[in-house]
Design a protein around this motif. Structure first.
Motif, mmCIF file in Angstrom:
data_model
loop_
_atom_site.group_PDB
_atom_site.id
_atom_site.type_symbol
_atom_site.label_atom_id
_atom_site.label_comp_id
_atom_site.label_asym_id
_atom_site.label_seq_id
_atom_site.Cartn_x
_atom_site.Cartn_y
_atom_site.Cartn_z
ATOM 1 N N ARG A 226 2.821 1.235 -3.689
ATOM 2 C CA ARG A 226 2.043 1.344 -4.924
ATOM 3 C C ARG A 226 0.924 2.368 -4.871
ATOM 4 O O ARG A 226 0.509 2.866 -5.922
ATOM 5 N N HIS A 227 0.424 2.674 -3.687
ATOM 6 C CA HIS A 227 -0.652 3.662 -3.601
ATOM 7 C C HIS A 227 -0.143 5.018 -3.108
ATOM 8 O O HIS A 227 -0.507 6.060 -3.667
ATOM 9 N N GLY B 177 -6.055 -3.877 -6.157
ATOM 10 C CA GLY B 177 -4.849 -3.316 -5.588
ATOM 11 C C GLY B 177 -4.861 -3.375 -4.067
ATOM 12 O O GLY B 177 -5.880 -3.700 -3.442
ATOM 13 N N GLN C 195 -4.940 -0.991 -2.000
ATOM 14 C CA GLN C 195 -5.913 -0.047 -1.429
ATOM 15 C C GLN C 195 -7.309 -0.662 -1.356
ATOM 16 O O GLN C 195 -8.081 -0.378 -0.428
ATOM 17 N N PHE D 268 0.841 -1.201 0.000
ATOM 18 C CA PHE D 268 0.000 0.000 0.000
ATOM 19 C C PHE D 268 0.876 1.251 0.000
ATOM 20 O O PHE D 268 0.605 2.222 -0.723
#
Length: 408
Positions: free
Chosen positions: A247-248, A370, A372, A244
Motif C-alpha cells: 500500500r505504501h 496506514g 507507514q 507497507f
C-alpha cells in the motif's frame, strides 16, 4: 608351578571391554534443542497462516477469526510462568517432549472438526502445548549450553526458524486441501516429542538443593520489560511489513512476501550473531547494542526510497531486533539462577506473547495513519529498550548453569 604362573600373569580383563558410553556433545544437544524449538514454534506460526482459510472454508467472521488468534495467544502466554515454577520445583524434563506433541496434535486436529467451540478449544490446547515446551526446554538447553551464549543462540534461533517455515510450508497445502491440511503437521510433532523423551538427560546421582548465587529480581524485571519492548517491535513489523510494501511502496504481493521472508531470515541470522557477540562483548552490552542498531534499521525501512533499499533495511531490522533475543534468555536465567525454568517461561513465553497481544492496538493506528504510520511508531519503540538497558547490570559472579536433569 601353575599357581605361580597364574599369579604373575596379567589381571583378568574387565567384563565390559568396549569403549565407555559417551553422552552427546554439547553442540549436538544444542542442535537437537534448536530443532525441537523450531518444530514447537512452527505451530505458533501456523495459526495466523491457517486463520484466513478457516474464514474461507468455514465462513467465519472477523470476530471469530480473531478469537482463534486469541485462543493461541492465551494458551501460549498465560500458563508459561506457572509452568516454569513447576519445572523448577519438580523434575519435569519430560514436559518439553510432551509439549511439542500436544502443540502439534491440537493444531493438526483443529482443521478436522466442524463446531467452532471445538476448533477454538483445540487451538487453545495447541497454545498450551507451546507453553509446556518453553520452560522445560529452556532449562535443559541452558544446562547443555553452559556459559556459551553462542550455543544458547542455536536453541533460540530454532524458534525464529519455526516462524519462518510456517507460512512457507502451510500455504501450498492449505491452498490445495483447505483447512484439513492441518492434519499433515501432526507427525512432526509426534516424532520430535518422542525424540526428546528418549534423549532427555538422566538425573544426576546427587544434586545440590540450589544453584550458586541469589536471584536478582530487579534486573530481571528490567530485562523482561526490554524483551516485551523488543517483542512489540518485532511483531509490529511482522504484522505490517507486507501491507507497507503493497500500500505504501505499491509493489505486488510477491515482493511483499519477499520482504517478510527477508525480515524473518534476518531474525534467524541476528539471533545466531547475538550469541557470538555476547561471548566476546558480554551479555549486557549485546542487549544494549541491539537497541542501538534497531533504531537506524527501522528508520531506513520506513524512509528508504524504492523497493530494493527498504528490502535491505528489512533484513537489517530483523538482524538488529533479534541480536538480543538469545542473550535475553540466557541473561534472564543468570539473574534467576535458582529458577531457570521460570526465567525461560517469562523471557521465551510471556514477554514474547505480549508483543503479539499488542499488535491489535497497532492495527487501530494503521486504520488512522496506514502501515507507514505504524512503522513511524515502531521506529520509536526501541528507544524505550535503550533507556531500559541503562539499568541492566551484569549477573552476580558464580552463577552457572545447573546440571541437566531428567524429567521424572
Amino acid at each position: 608351578m601353575t599357581e605361580t604362573t597364574q599369579a604373575a600373569g596379567p589381571p583378568p580383563a574387565p567384563a565390559h571391554t568396549g569403549p565407555p558410553a559417551r553422552s552427546p556433545g554439547p553442540w549436538r544437544r544444542m542442535w537437537l534443542w534448536g530443532t525441537a524449538h523450531a518444530v514447537d514454534d512452527l505451530y505458533q506460526g501456523l495459526v495466523p497462516a491457517c486463520v484466513p482459510y478457516f474464514v474461507l472454508d468455514r465462513g467465519y467472521g472477523y470476530v471469530a477469526a480473531a478469537g482463534l488468534t486469541l485462543a493461541a495467544a492465551l494458551g501460549s502466554s498465560v500458563p508459561q510462568p506457572f509452568i516454569g515454577l513447576a519445572v523448577d520445583r519438580y523434575r519435569l524434563g519430560w514436559l518439553a517432549g510432551a509439549g511439542v506433541a500436544v502443540a502439534g496434535v491440537g493444531l493438526g486436529l483443529s482443521g478436522l472438526v466442524q463446531p467452532y467451540p471445538a476448533v477454538w478449544a483445540l487451538i487453545l490446547l495447541s497454545g498450551i502445548g507451546v507453553a509446556m515446551f518453553h520452560p522445560a526446554a529452556g532449562k535443559a538447553a541452558r544446562a547443555a549450553a553452559g556459559d556459551s551464549a553462542a550455543a544458547m543462540s542455536v536453541f533460540a534461533a530454532g524458534g525464529s526458524v519455526g516462524f519462518l517455515l510456517a507460512p512457507v510450508l502451510a500455504t501450498p497445502l492449505l491452498v490445495a486441501m483447505g483447512v484439513t491440511a492441518t492434519a499433515v503437521f501432526i507427525p512432526p510433532a509426534v516424532v520430535v516429542g518422542v525424540a526428546l523423551l528418549r534423549h532427555r538427560p538422566r538425573p544426576p546421582a546427587a544434586r545440590s538443593a540450589a544453584r550458586a548465587g541469589t536471584d536478582q529480581w530487579a534486573p530481571f524485571l528490567v530485562l523482561t520489560a526490554i524483551e516485551t519492548v523488543r517483542s512489540v517491535a518485532f511483531f509490529g513489523v511482522l504484522t505490517f511489513i507486507e501491507l507497507f510494501w503493497i500500500r505504501h511502496l505499491h509493489t505486488g504481493r510477491g515482493a511483499a512476501g519477499a520482504a517478510l521472508a527477508g525480515f524473518l531470515l534476518g531474525g534467524v541470522a541476528g539471533t545466531l550473531l547475538g550469541g557470538r557477540i555476547a561471548d566476546r562483548l558480554g551479555l549486557v552490552r549485546t542487549v544494549q547494542l541491539g537497541g542501538v542498531l534497531a533504531v537506524p534499521a527501522l528508520l531506513g525501512l520506513r524512509l528508504a526510497p524504492g523497493p530494493v533499499a527498504p528490502f535491505v533495511f528489512a533484513v537489517l531490522a530483523g538482524v538488529a531486533l533479534n541480536i538480543p533475543f538469545a542473550v535475553l534468555v540466557k541473561l534472564g536465567q543468570d539473574y534467576l539462577p535458582t529458577r531457570p525454568g521460570t526465567a525461560a517461561g517469562v523471557t521465551l513465553g510471556l514477554a514474547v506473547s505480549i508483543g503479539g497481544l499488542i499488535a491489535p492496538a497497532l492495527g487501530v493506528a494503521a486504520e488512522h495513519w496506514g502501515p507507514q504510520g505504524v512503522l513511524w511508531i515502531l521506529c520509536a519503540i526501541p528507544v524505550a529498550a535503550l533507556a531500559l538497558g541503562v539499568f541492566l547490570t551484569e549477573p552476580e559472579s558464580g552463577q552457572t548453569a545447573e546440571p541437566a536433569e531428567a524429567g521424572g
